[in-house]
Design a protein around this motif. Structure first.
Motif, PDB file in Angstrom:
ATOM      1  N   SER A 202      -4.665 -50.627  12.610  1.00 46.07           N
ATOM      2  CA  SER A 202      -3.675 -51.290  13.236  1.00 46.07           C
ATOM      3  C   SER A 202      -4.167 -52.007  14.651  1.00 46.07           C
ATOM      4  N   THR A 203      -3.275 -53.415  15.141  1.00 53.20           N
ATOM      5  CA  THR A 203      -3.811 -53.390  15.647  1.00 53.20           C
ATOM      6  C   THR A 203      -3.236 -53.612  17.337  1.00 53.20           C
ATOM      7  N   HIS A 204      -1.784 -53.690  16.870  1.00 56.21           N
ATOM      8  CA  HIS A 204      -0.836 -53.413  18.374  1.00 56.21           C
ATOM      9  C   HIS A 204      -0.330 -52.419  18.226  1.00 56.21           C
ATOM     10  N   THR A 205      -0.946 -51.277  17.903  1.00 54.60           N
ATOM     11  CA  THR A 205      -0.792 -49.818  18.666  1.00 54.60           C
ATOM     12  C   THR A 205      -1.809 -49.056  18.549  1.00 54.60           C
ATOM     13  N   PRO A 206      -1.598 -47.436  19.260  1.00 56.92           N
ATOM     14  CA  PRO A 206      -2.668 -47.395  19.638  1.00 56.92           C
ATOM     15  C   PRO A 206      -2.807 -46.274  18.211  1.00 56.92           C
ATOM     16  N   LEU A 207      -1.237 -46.405  17.307  1.00 55.44           N
ATOM     17  CA  LEU A 207      -1.824 -45.537  16.377  1.00 55.44           C
ATOM     18  C   LEU A 207      -3.534 -46.108  15.458  1.00 55.44           C
ATOM     19  N   GLY A 208      -3.457 -47.298  15.901  1.00 59.01           N
ATOM     20  CA  GLY A 208      -4.053 -47.429  14.930  1.00 59.01           C
ATOM     21  C   GLY A 208      -6.006 -47.176  15.486  1.00 59.01           C
TER      22      GLY A 208
ATOM     23  N   PRO B  79       4.948 -39.429  11.114  1.00 59.07           N
ATOM     24  CA  PRO B  79       4.822 -38.305  13.057  1.00 59.07           C
ATOM     25  C   PRO B  79       5.783 -38.912  14.108  1.00 59.07           C
ATOM     26  N   GLU B  80       6.297 -38.006  14.861  1.00 55.63           N
ATOM     27  CA  GLU B  80       7.002 -37.536  16.208  1.00 55.63           C
ATOM     28  C   GLU B  80       6.899 -38.703  16.971  1.00 55.63           C
ATOM     29  N   PRO B  81       6.952 -40.327  17.434  1.00 55.40           N
ATOM     30  CA  PRO B  81       6.649 -41.321  17.994  1.00 55.40           C
ATOM     31  C   PRO B  81       6.500 -41.239  19.526  1.00 55.40           C
ATOM     32  N   ILE B  82       5.319 -41.306  19.751  1.00 52.84           N
ATOM     33  CA  ILE B  82       4.784 -40.738  21.643  1.00 52.84           C
ATOM     34  C   ILE B  82       5.801 -41.906  22.333  1.00 52.84           C
ATOM     35  N   PRO B  83       6.378 -41.893  23.548  1.00 51.60           N
ATOM     36  CA  PRO B  83       7.046 -43.159  23.849  1.00 51.60           C
ATOM     37  C   PRO B  83       5.854 -44.057  24.796  1.00 51.60           C
ATOM     38  N   PRO B  84       6.628 -45.273  25.215  1.00 49.44           N
ATOM     39  CA  PRO B  84       5.220 -45.952  26.180  1.00 49.44           C
ATOM     40  C   PRO B  84       5.645 -45.266  27.405  1.00 49.44           C
ATOM     41  N   LYS B  85       4.348 -45.383  28.101  1.00 51.34           N
ATOM     42  CA  LYS B  85       5.055 -45.006  29.614  1.00 51.34           C
ATOM     43  C   LYS B  85       5.313 -46.078  30.344  1.00 51.34           C
ATOM     44  N   LYS B  86       5.777 -45.784  31.074  1.00 48.99           N
ATOM     45  CA  LYS B  86       6.675 -46.604  32.423  1.00 48.99           C
ATOM     46  C   LYS B  86       5.727 -47.731  32.896  1.00 48.99           C
ATOM     47  N   ILE B  87       6.831 -48.674  33.015  1.00 55.70           N
ATOM     48  CA  ILE B  87       5.578 -50.299  32.801  1.00 55.70           C
ATOM     49  C   ILE B  87       5.908 -50.602  34.669  1.00 55.70           C
ATOM     50  N   SER B  88       4.783 -50.614  35.608  1.00 53.77           N
ATOM     51  CA  SER B  88       4.539 -51.390  36.269  1.00 53.77           C
ATOM     52  C   SER B  88       5.321 -52.781  36.915  1.00 53.77           C
ATOM     53  N   ALA B  89       6.391 -53.155  37.272  1.00 61.26           N
ATOM     54  CA  ALA B  89       6.927 -54.835  37.612  1.00 61.26           C
ATOM     55  C   ALA B  89       5.373 -55.457  37.951  1.00 61.26           C
ATOM     56  N   LYS B  90       5.300 -56.637  37.723  1.00 63.99           N
ATOM     57  CA  LYS B  90       4.333 -57.725  38.622  1.00 63.99           C
ATOM     58  C   LYS B  90       5.393 -59.170  38.578  1.00 63.99           C
ATOM     59  N   ALA B  91       4.987 -59.812  39.720  1.00 64.27           N
ATOM     60  CA  ALA B  91       5.177 -61.027  40.077  1.00 64.27           C
ATOM     61  C   ALA B  91       5.115 -62.179  38.940  1.00 64.27           C
ATOM     62  N   ALA B  92       6.258 -63.107  38.357  1.00 63.98           N
ATOM     63  CA  ALA B  92       5.498 -64.186  37.649  1.00 63.98           C
ATOM     64  C   ALA B  92       4.806 -65.129  37.951  1.00 63.98           C
TER      65      ALA B  92
END
Length: 343
Positions: free
Chosen positions: A263-269, A285-298
């Protein structure tokens, strides 16, 4: 005027070079062929409604459930030539800013696609062929960097503005059926280009046969492998019926052939590729949760999550995206405002 030509057999290209750099993985079969994932975005996420809601509606899925996302394309080194499957994002593509409305976040940029390819040991002038799964900018954004390569795209997809290059080869899939897929074109020994419409009307996939294993390299038949296992369409398609038919064929193929799903849009690729994981549709497989995302300025810019179009107020008479009419559509893919993410 653009020069167009029909698909034809192309002779041997340049020899591949050795792998280098930690962000690349490879699968090597008995033939010596190498398939490698080139990672250039990491640590993103997508919501379950985005990944699953194409047929049943987003309201029937849980927006608090998120799956890992990223962005990578693939390289096939046959030992005789270097073949790319899709070509990254433009270097100037703005980084997304996450908020509570974000449906898919590709993550943070690791490096530019071409730089990543060079780290691997491949120079753009060595690439002889590029197989395009579909027109969206995260799959076609660096095509201009490969002037010596023939760019293969389905005839329908080759008409897109993103593929307005002299070296595009429209493909008519004249080699007939491949397994349970009705239309195919043999690109090289063990490499098949398969017509698989739905996500876009000219969408294609690539299947590589090596060492008794079938490597299915696709663009966005599914955005995450969990949707493959659960048999769900994403919300992104130009033809829903065709997208359903393609997913059915993909799943039938996987049930009948030992397949690594790239796949293109998942690390499972790339994780599937690295471990040569054969997909068993009955054992997700049991899904692995995404990492916490740090906020950025728009920045005030917004990016279409479907085709990558960037709305910049500075290029639109200073009109803020929030002030656009509710029925405003993406100029490129005609999706609604809800499909845009902050940048």
């Amino acid at each position: 005027m653009k020069r167009r030509e029909f698909l034809k057999v192309v002779g041997a290209g340049t020899l591949g070079l050795m792998m280098g750099g930690e962000i690349f993985v490879e699968a090597k079969g008995d033939s010596g062929m190498k398939i490698q994932a080139v990672k250039f975005f990491e640590n993103g996420f997508m919501t379950q409604p985005f990944a699953f809601g194409g047929e049943e509606g987003v309201e029937n899925f849980d927006a608090t459930v998120k799956y890992r996302s990223c962005l990578q394309n693939y390289v096939i080194d046959t030992g005789k030539e270097i073949i790319l499957v899709d070509t990254g994002l433009p270097a100037e593509f703005p980084e997304q800013v996450v908020d509570d409305k974000t449906q898919i976040y590709m993550g943070t940029r690791i490096k530019d696609y071409v730089d990543a390819l060079k780290d691997l040991g491949y120079r753009p002038e060595q690439v002889s062929k590029i197989l395009i799964t579909h027109k969206h900018v995260d799959h076609t954004g660096k095509l201009a960097n490969f002037p010596n390569a023939k760019i293969y795209a389905s005839r329908e997809e080759s008409k897109a503005a993103e593929l307005n290059f002299e070296n595009v080869v429209p493909v008519d899939f004249t080699d007939g059926a491949y397994k349970n897929f009705e239309k195919s074109q043999k690109i090289a020994d063990g490499i098949y280009y398969i017509f698989a419409p739905g996500h876009t009307t000219g969408n294609s996939i690539v299947i590589v046969e090596d060492g008794g294993i079938f490597y299915m390299i696709h663009g966005d038949v599914t955005y995450t492998d969990e949707a493959l296992y659960k048999n769900k369409l994403s919300v992104v398609f130009e033809d829903k019926n065709a997208a359903r038919d393609t997913l059915n064929k993909v799943r039938e193929f996987i049930r009948n052939n030992p397949t690594v799903y790239c796949s293109t849009h998942t690390p499972l690729g790339y994780e599937n590729l690295e471990s040569k994981k054969i997909i068993d549709l009955d054992k997700m497989p049991e899904p692995i949760p995404p990492k916490k995302i740090s906020a950025k300025a728009a920045t005030g810019k917004y990016v279409c999550s479907i085709c990558g179009y960037v709305y910049d107020p500075a290029e639109n008479n200073g009109i803020a995206f929030e002030d656009l009419p509710a029925d405003w559509k993406c100029p490129r893919c005609k999706q609604s405002k809800e499909k845009f993410n902050k940048a």
